[in-house]
Design an enzyme around this catalytic site. Structure first.
Site, PDB file in Angstrom:
ATOM      1  N   GLY A 103      71.368  65.138 -33.646  1.00 40.28           N
ATOM      2  CA  GLY A 103      70.636  65.500 -32.447  1.00 40.28           C
ATOM      3  C   GLY A 103      71.557  65.644 -31.251  1.00 40.28           C
ATOM      4  O   GLY A 103      72.615  65.025 -31.182  1.00 40.28           O
ATOM      5  N   SER A 104      71.144  66.450 -30.275  1.00 39.36           N
ATOM      6  CA  SER A 104      71.893  66.562 -29.027  1.00 39.36           C
ATOM      7  C   SER A 104      71.529  65.386 -28.108  1.00 39.36           C
ATOM      8  O   SER A 104      70.592  64.633 -28.368  1.00 39.36           O
ATOM      9  CB  SER A 104      71.574  67.890 -28.342  1.00 39.36           C
ATOM     10  OG  SER A 104      72.095  68.954 -29.099  1.00 39.36           O
ATOM     11  N   GLY A 105      72.273  65.254 -27.027  1.00 37.17           N
ATOM     12  CA  GLY A 105      72.039  64.171 -26.077  1.00 37.17           C
ATOM     13  C   GLY A 105      73.079  63.067 -26.178  1.00 37.17           C
ATOM     14  O   GLY A 105      73.021  62.089 -25.437  1.00 37.17           O
ATOM     15  N   HIS A 106      74.045  63.233 -27.125  1.00 31.00           N
ATOM     16  CA  HIS A 106      75.078  62.225 -27.327  1.00 31.00           C
ATOM     17  C   HIS A 106      76.456  62.740 -26.921  1.00 31.00           C
ATOM     18  O   HIS A 106      77.476  62.201 -27.340  1.00 31.00           O
ATOM     19  CB  HIS A 106      75.108  61.797 -28.798  1.00 31.00           C
ATOM     20  CG  HIS A 106      73.787  61.397 -29.344  1.00 31.00           C
ATOM     21  ND1 HIS A 106      73.059  60.364 -28.796  1.00 31.00           N
ATOM     22  CD2 HIS A 106      73.041  61.894 -30.354  1.00 31.00           C
ATOM     23  CE1 HIS A 106      71.918  60.239 -29.464  1.00 31.00           C
ATOM     24  NE2 HIS A 106      71.881  61.159 -30.408  1.00 31.00           N
ATOM     25  N   LYS A 126      75.579  60.467 -39.620  1.00 31.37           N
ATOM     26  CA  LYS A 126      75.086  59.233 -39.004  1.00 31.37           C
ATOM     27  C   LYS A 126      73.779  58.857 -39.705  1.00 31.37           C
ATOM     28  O   LYS A 126      72.940  59.716 -40.005  1.00 31.37           O
ATOM     29  CB  LYS A 126      74.837  59.432 -37.497  1.00 31.37           C
ATOM     30  CG  LYS A 126      76.112  59.752 -36.718  1.00 31.37           C
ATOM     31  CD  LYS A 126      76.037  59.481 -35.219  1.00 31.37           C
ATOM     32  CE  LYS A 126      74.912  60.161 -34.478  1.00 31.37           C
ATOM     33  NZ  LYS A 126      74.850  61.631 -34.640  1.00 31.37           N
ATOM     34  N   HIS A 143      68.943  56.406 -28.980  1.00 29.45           N
ATOM     35  CA  HIS A 143      67.805  57.288 -28.720  1.00 29.45           C
ATOM     36  C   HIS A 143      66.712  56.547 -27.967  1.00 29.45           C
ATOM     37  O   HIS A 143      65.543  56.917 -28.038  1.00 29.45           O
ATOM     38  CB  HIS A 143      67.199  57.791 -30.029  1.00 29.45           C
ATOM     39  CG  HIS A 143      68.178  58.413 -30.943  1.00 29.45           C
ATOM     40  ND1 HIS A 143      68.814  57.708 -31.932  1.00 29.45           N
ATOM     41  CD2 HIS A 143      68.646  59.676 -31.009  1.00 29.45           C
ATOM     42  CE1 HIS A 143      69.631  58.530 -32.574  1.00 29.45           C
ATOM     43  NE2 HIS A 143      69.551  59.713 -32.047  1.00 29.45           N
ATOM     44  N   ASP A 173      68.692  63.333 -40.219  1.00 27.85           N
ATOM     45  CA  ASP A 173      70.040  63.839 -40.496  1.00 27.85           C
ATOM     46  C   ASP A 173      70.364  63.736 -41.985  1.00 27.85           C
ATOM     47  O   ASP A 173      70.904  64.663 -42.587  1.00 27.85           O
ATOM     48  CB  ASP A 173      71.089  63.033 -39.713  1.00 27.85           C
ATOM     49  CG  ASP A 173      71.035  63.301 -38.211  1.00 27.85           C
ATOM     50  OD1 ASP A 173      70.278  64.187 -37.778  1.00 27.85           O
ATOM     51  OD2 ASP A 173      71.759  62.606 -37.474  1.00 27.85           O
TER      52      ASP A 173
END
Lengths: 332, 332
Positions: free
Chosen positions: A54-57, A105, A219, A110
């Protein structure tokens, strides 16, 4: 909650465009995807190393694409797994005929989507091996995982596997060193504030003005303990002791330490945490071989930090200290 | 407001200790001071390049100490100038007999204390030249300055002067290239939120939930315009047009651009800004020679960004692209 974005629906697309625009000589985006690969890849004779999630990391994962680390990364929407199709496009684009290691991860989406992609890629004749990173010592299962979560220790897996692949090792060897990092790394995080996703626009969870949360995920998943505000030294003690207990060190090992900012934490505070962390390493009779301080695996704008420790042997020191040249991490 | 600190009175001391502990092979702190110098300095035959100023802007300045940039930096308390004594200790420690260039951000305290220190150092026989950075195009005078403020463009002065000194140039030449950057760089910043100082523990200024401020300084100084929330593209347009107007480019220059995070801004947002910035560069007929995106000159935990543009010639390209090896900036 205010953010420097345009339409929340476009944020991942626009971020990737801005990232590639900052590094046009290093990064290339596969058309009509959220997959970014090294511009000069795939490299003949080299095992590919890929990751994603996921994005945001940010800078995870595309920030680690380059010499000595990743060949490519797939970005999902914010806090959402990339699709199996995107993972498959990633694997295909990063295979030069020597096979591909997928660094995953440990989140259910994922793992599931990467596994589907790998089946498809293998049907096309690509050799794929995987390693699942589950370095978060805080919780055994969580909101999005069976088993422990994969967090900041993942960066060290990228680094070791990428260095081994750059040295010309075969796929089994690249997988072996990646797994060695997984077996020797632990992380625990904490939050002063919740992250705010672009879509929702308000805090994912509520923390009072006098509260912090220990054992948090990346998250906004619940932590292990909500407690009154603690000093930086007290926070560092709590995180470090949890990691050390999990790693089961006996007291004369060398370690690599990371103080990782969660996205909204000033560097000043990360260095204050590092001061205490290094004192604790010393108190435990351990020796710090290298100490990283910065934003490596973030959770949007969350204020807080995580502490990672990896117990080293000569092989890991060679790999983690090897040259790397990526947007977010450079070693000479 | 929650922070990862211990006693606010100790935050600079503990931050510097944590920074040196992260880089024991690069950085050394002068005893009983807040001055950090390169561990292997001063280097025989090389002009020293030094800077300094209030803390709270990390990685500025000590993060830029190392090969190809600074020889040392003095840290004041949060948003306060170092004393003249500390600046003098810095200059003395970084002089190898070839003289020292002091890079001063244009704030009254920094200018005054650096000037006193220079008089003292010159009495001891050290040659010192200075350059005053005033790249902030937002305001002509401000709360802490006569004339424009020195902000993120300062990093490029460190880089160019440091590269020239590393190449063996004499003090006049090192000063000349530093001034060339000052003459060709402009910056403008904006804030989504106020910073919070450790001492005060609450916002330095109030911004409503639907307000942002353009033209802000790096100490919470008032900006030029308080406005309703704007999209990332609108913010980028406003900042970039102000910088371009000041630089007075005619349309076929090459530029280095920086999207700088103010400390509390996630990288995702900085890349969204960079996307629009690069489109604007193109629209103006300019060409981006290099695009930097990250936290270079922060304001504690402020959310927001600044945009810097530097108009380049062949000499500046060579210097800004030269190798550097510092905690916060590495170029191979």
């Amino acid at each position: 909650m205010k953010k420097l974005i345009n339409d929340p629906d476009d944020v991942v697309d626009e971020m990737l465009e801005g990232m590639v625009a900052a590094h046009p000589d290093r990064l290339r985006r596969l058309p009509d995807t959220q997959v970014v690969v090294r511009d000069d890849g795939p490299l003949d004779g080299k095992v590919g190393v890929v990751s994603g999630g996921g994005s945001g990391h940010e800078p995870t994962h595309a920030g680690y694409i380059g010499d000595g680390m990743l060949d490519g990364a797939a970005a999902g929407d914010v806090f959402s797994s990339p699709t199996a199709d995107e993972f498959e496009a990633l694997i295909d684009a990063c295979d030069a005929g020597e096979g591909v290691l997928a660094v995953i991860k440990n989140y259910e989406g994922d793992v599931m989507n990467f596994e589907t992609a790998i089946e498809l890629a293998e049907m096309e004749g690509v050799d794929v091996e995987t390693v699942v990173v589950d370095d978060d010592v805080a919780v055994e299962d969580s909101l999005y995982t069976s088993g422990r979560r994969g967090v900041c220790g993942t960066i060290l897996v990228h680094k070791a596997a990428g260095a081994k692949a750059a040295a010309g090792a075969d796929l089994d060897e690249v997988r072996r060193v990646a797994q060695k990092v997984v077996d020797n790394v632990g992380t625990m995080g904490m939050a002063l504030t919740s992250c705010v996703t672009p879509e929702k626009g308000e805090p994912t969870f509520d923390l009072g003005e006098d509260e912090i949360e220990l054992g948090i995920g990346i998250h906004g998943e619940p932590g292990t303990e909500r407690t009154d505000v603690m000093s930086a030294d007290e926070v560092t003690d709590a995180l470090t002791e949890s990691v050390l207990e999990d790693l089961d060190v006996d007291g004369d090992e060398e370690v690599l330490t990371i103080v990782n900012g969660m996205g909204g934490t000033p560097q000043m505070e990360l260095f204050v945490v590092n001061r205490r962390l290094q004192a604790l390493v010393d108190e435990h009779g351990l020796e710090t071989w290298d100490a990283w301080v910065g934003d490596y695996m973030t959770s949007l704008d969350m204020a807080g930090c995580s502490i990672t420790m990896c117990v080293l042997d000569d092989e890991l020191k060679e790999l983690l200290g090897a040259p790397a040249d990526t947007p977010a991490l450079t070693r000479q």
